[in-house]
Every structure is written in structure tokens, then in C-alpha cells.
Design a protein around this motif. Sequence first.
Motif, PDB file in Angstrom:
ATOM      1  N   GLN A 188      29.449  36.746  32.854  1.00 24.29           N
ATOM      2  CA  GLN A 188      29.828  36.328  34.197  1.00 24.29           C
ATOM      3  C   GLN A 188      29.069  35.094  34.662  1.00 24.29           C
ATOM      4  O   GLN A 188      28.880  34.857  35.847  1.00 24.29           O
ATOM      5  CB  GLN A 188      29.659  37.464  35.196  1.00 24.29           C
ATOM      6  CG  GLN A 188      30.567  38.636  34.900  1.00 24.29           C
ATOM      7  CD  GLN A 188      30.465  39.733  35.945  1.00 24.29           C
ATOM      8  OE1 GLN A 188      29.598  39.685  36.808  1.00 24.29           O
ATOM      9  NE2 GLN A 188      31.345  40.679  35.857  1.00 24.29           N
ATOM     10  N   SER A 227      36.471  41.282  29.736  1.00 27.54           N
ATOM     11  CA  SER A 227      35.778  40.637  30.853  1.00 27.54           C
ATOM     12  C   SER A 227      35.762  39.123  30.725  1.00 27.54           C
ATOM     13  O   SER A 227      35.952  38.413  31.699  1.00 27.54           O
ATOM     14  CB  SER A 227      34.359  41.174  30.995  1.00 27.54           C
ATOM     15  OG  SER A 227      33.599  40.865  29.840  1.00 27.54           O
ATOM     16  N   GLN A 274      39.284  37.881  31.457  1.00 26.30           N
ATOM     17  CA  GLN A 274      39.577  38.036  32.873  1.00 26.30           C
ATOM     18  C   GLN A 274      38.819  37.016  33.700  1.00 26.30           C
ATOM     19  O   GLN A 274      39.372  36.414  34.608  1.00 26.30           O
ATOM     20  CB  GLN A 274      39.238  39.456  33.349  1.00 26.30           C
ATOM     21  CG  GLN A 274      39.582  39.704  34.796  1.00 26.30           C
ATOM     22  CD  GLN A 274      41.063  39.572  35.083  1.00 26.30           C
ATOM     23  OE1 GLN A 274      41.887  39.992  34.294  1.00 26.30           O
ATOM     24  NE2 GLN A 274      41.396  38.948  36.191  1.00 26.30           N
ATOM     25  N   ASN A 275      37.530  36.792  33.389  1.00 26.38           N
ATOM     26  CA  ASN A 275      36.753  35.809  34.136  1.00 26.38           C
ATOM     27  C   ASN A 275      37.346  34.425  33.982  1.00 26.38           C
ATOM     28  O   ASN A 275      37.368  33.645  34.919  1.00 26.38           O
ATOM     29  CB  ASN A 275      35.299  35.807  33.671  1.00 26.38           C
ATOM     30  CG  ASN A 275      34.549  37.018  34.152  1.00 26.38           C
ATOM     31  OD1 ASN A 275      34.962  37.674  35.090  1.00 26.38           O
ATOM     32  ND2 ASN A 275      33.453  37.324  33.490  1.00 26.38           N
ATOM     33  N   ASN A 276      37.826  34.107  32.781  1.00 24.50           N
ATOM     34  CA  ASN A 276      38.466  32.827  32.549  1.00 24.50           C
ATOM     35  C   ASN A 276      39.696  32.693  33.449  1.00 24.50           C
ATOM     36  O   ASN A 276      39.903  31.669  34.076  1.00 24.50           O
ATOM     37  CB  ASN A 276      38.847  32.691  31.080  1.00 24.50           C
ATOM     38  CG  ASN A 276      39.347  31.311  30.733  1.00 24.50           C
ATOM     39  OD1 ASN A 276      39.527  30.466  31.595  1.00 24.50           O
ATOM     40  ND2 ASN A 276      39.565  31.091  29.467  1.00 24.50           N
ATOM     41  N   GLN A 277      40.504  33.730  33.536  1.00 25.02           N
ATOM     42  CA  GLN A 277      41.697  33.695  34.381  1.00 25.02           C
ATOM     43  C   GLN A 277      41.329  33.576  35.855  1.00 25.02           C
ATOM     44  O   GLN A 277      42.061  32.955  36.625  1.00 25.02           O
ATOM     45  CB  GLN A 277      42.561  34.934  34.143  1.00 25.02           C
ATOM     46  CG  GLN A 277      43.166  34.999  32.762  1.00 25.02           C
ATOM     47  CD  GLN A 277      44.055  33.810  32.462  1.00 25.02           C
ATOM     48  OE1 GLN A 277      44.828  33.370  33.298  1.00 25.02           O
ATOM     49  NE2 GLN A 277      43.938  33.272  31.269  1.00 25.02           N
ATOM     50  N   ASP A 278      40.214  34.158  36.255  1.00 23.36           N
ATOM     51  CA  ASP A 278      39.802  34.100  37.655  1.00 23.36           C
ATOM     52  C   ASP A 278      39.424  32.689  38.097  1.00 23.36           C
ATOM     53  O   ASP A 278      39.569  32.339  39.258  1.00 23.36           O
ATOM     54  CB  ASP A 278      38.618  35.026  37.909  1.00 23.36           C
ATOM     55  CG  ASP A 278      38.993  36.493  37.826  1.00 23.36           C
ATOM     56  OD1 ASP A 278      40.202  36.803  37.865  1.00 23.36           O
ATOM     57  OD2 ASP A 278      38.075  37.330  37.710  1.00 23.36           O
ATOM     58  N   ILE A 279      38.933  31.873  37.184  1.00 20.05           N
ATOM     59  CA  ILE A 279      38.457  30.543  37.547  1.00 20.05           C
ATOM     60  C   ILE A 279      39.508  29.458  37.337  1.00 20.05           C
ATOM     61  O   ILE A 279      39.383  28.355  37.843  1.00 20.05           O
ATOM     62  CB  ILE A 279      37.163  30.209  36.771  1.00 20.05           C
ATOM     63  CG1 ILE A 279      36.441  29.065  37.451  1.00 20.05           C
ATOM     64  CG2 ILE A 279      37.454  29.916  35.315  1.00 20.05           C
ATOM     65  CD1 ILE A 279      35.048  28.851  36.942  1.00 20.05           C
ATOM     66  N   SER A 288      34.431  48.381  37.440  1.00 18.80           N
ATOM     67  CA  SER A 288      35.512  48.210  36.480  1.00 18.80           C
ATOM     68  C   SER A 288      35.034  48.638  35.108  1.00 18.80           C
ATOM     69  O   SER A 288      33.900  48.381  34.729  1.00 18.80           O
ATOM     70  CB  SER A 288      35.959  46.757  36.441  1.00 18.80           C
ATOM     71  OG  SER A 288      36.875  46.567  35.399  1.00 18.80           O
ATOM     72  N   THR A 342      43.161  26.958  31.118  1.00 14.78           N
ATOM     73  CA  THR A 342      43.040  28.175  30.307  1.00 14.78           C
ATOM     74  C   THR A 342      42.436  27.909  28.936  1.00 14.78           C
ATOM     75  O   THR A 342      41.939  28.826  28.300  1.00 14.78           O
ATOM     76  CB  THR A 342      44.412  28.851  30.118  1.00 14.78           C
ATOM     77  OG1 THR A 342      45.305  27.906  29.533  1.00 14.78           O
ATOM     78  CG2 THR A 342      44.957  29.351  31.428  1.00 14.78           C
TER      79      THR A 342
END
Length: 102
Positions: A93, A23, A26-31, A17, A60
Motif C-alpha cells: 500500500q 491487493s 486492487q491498489n493499482n486500480q484505485d489510483i 478486507s 493501468t
Amino acid sequence: MKTIILILSLFLATSCSNDDDNSTKQNNQDIVATWYLIKYEPGFSPTDNYTDEIQWTFNTDNIIDVTIENGTNVNSSLPLHSNGNYTYSIDNQMLILNSDDS
């Protein structure tokens, strides 16, 4: 052999990516979700297994809501081992838990 190369190339193409600027967001949204602790392996100590007694809800706003059912025997070395709200951050990450009582 062609199948293996195709699968490998698809894997490499989808795992890369160039969205480095977003990043952390996005990582925050993934968890962000409710997670249940099922196993805690503290190194050389015995493994603790759980079903759904320990719930960590990642929000969030970088807050974790920890809920532990009454009567659950919780290892005191477990990160976030008591009910309450804790903060977290994501850097490179890596999830960083901020707990005042650890």
C-alpha cells in the motif's frame, strides 16, 4: 451511545478486507486516474501551491504521464518535476515512484 457504537462497528466491518491476494492489483486500480497536484510541502522549505498546472495521469500499465503547463514555476525538489513518462509500483500500500532524474 448506541449510535456511536453502531457507526464504529460499521466502520470496522467495512474497513477490513480478506482480499490480500489481489491487493496490489486492487491498489493499482484505485489510483488509475488523472490527478492534479495542489500542494507540495517539502519539510522545512516553503509550501508550493498549484491549481491545475501539474497533472499526473496514472495508467493501468504502471506508467505515469506527467504534464506541466508551460510557464509553471516548479520546485526542483518536487518528485516528477518535468514533463514525461515515469514508472510506478505499489508495494504494501505504498506508492513507489521510479524517476531517473531525481
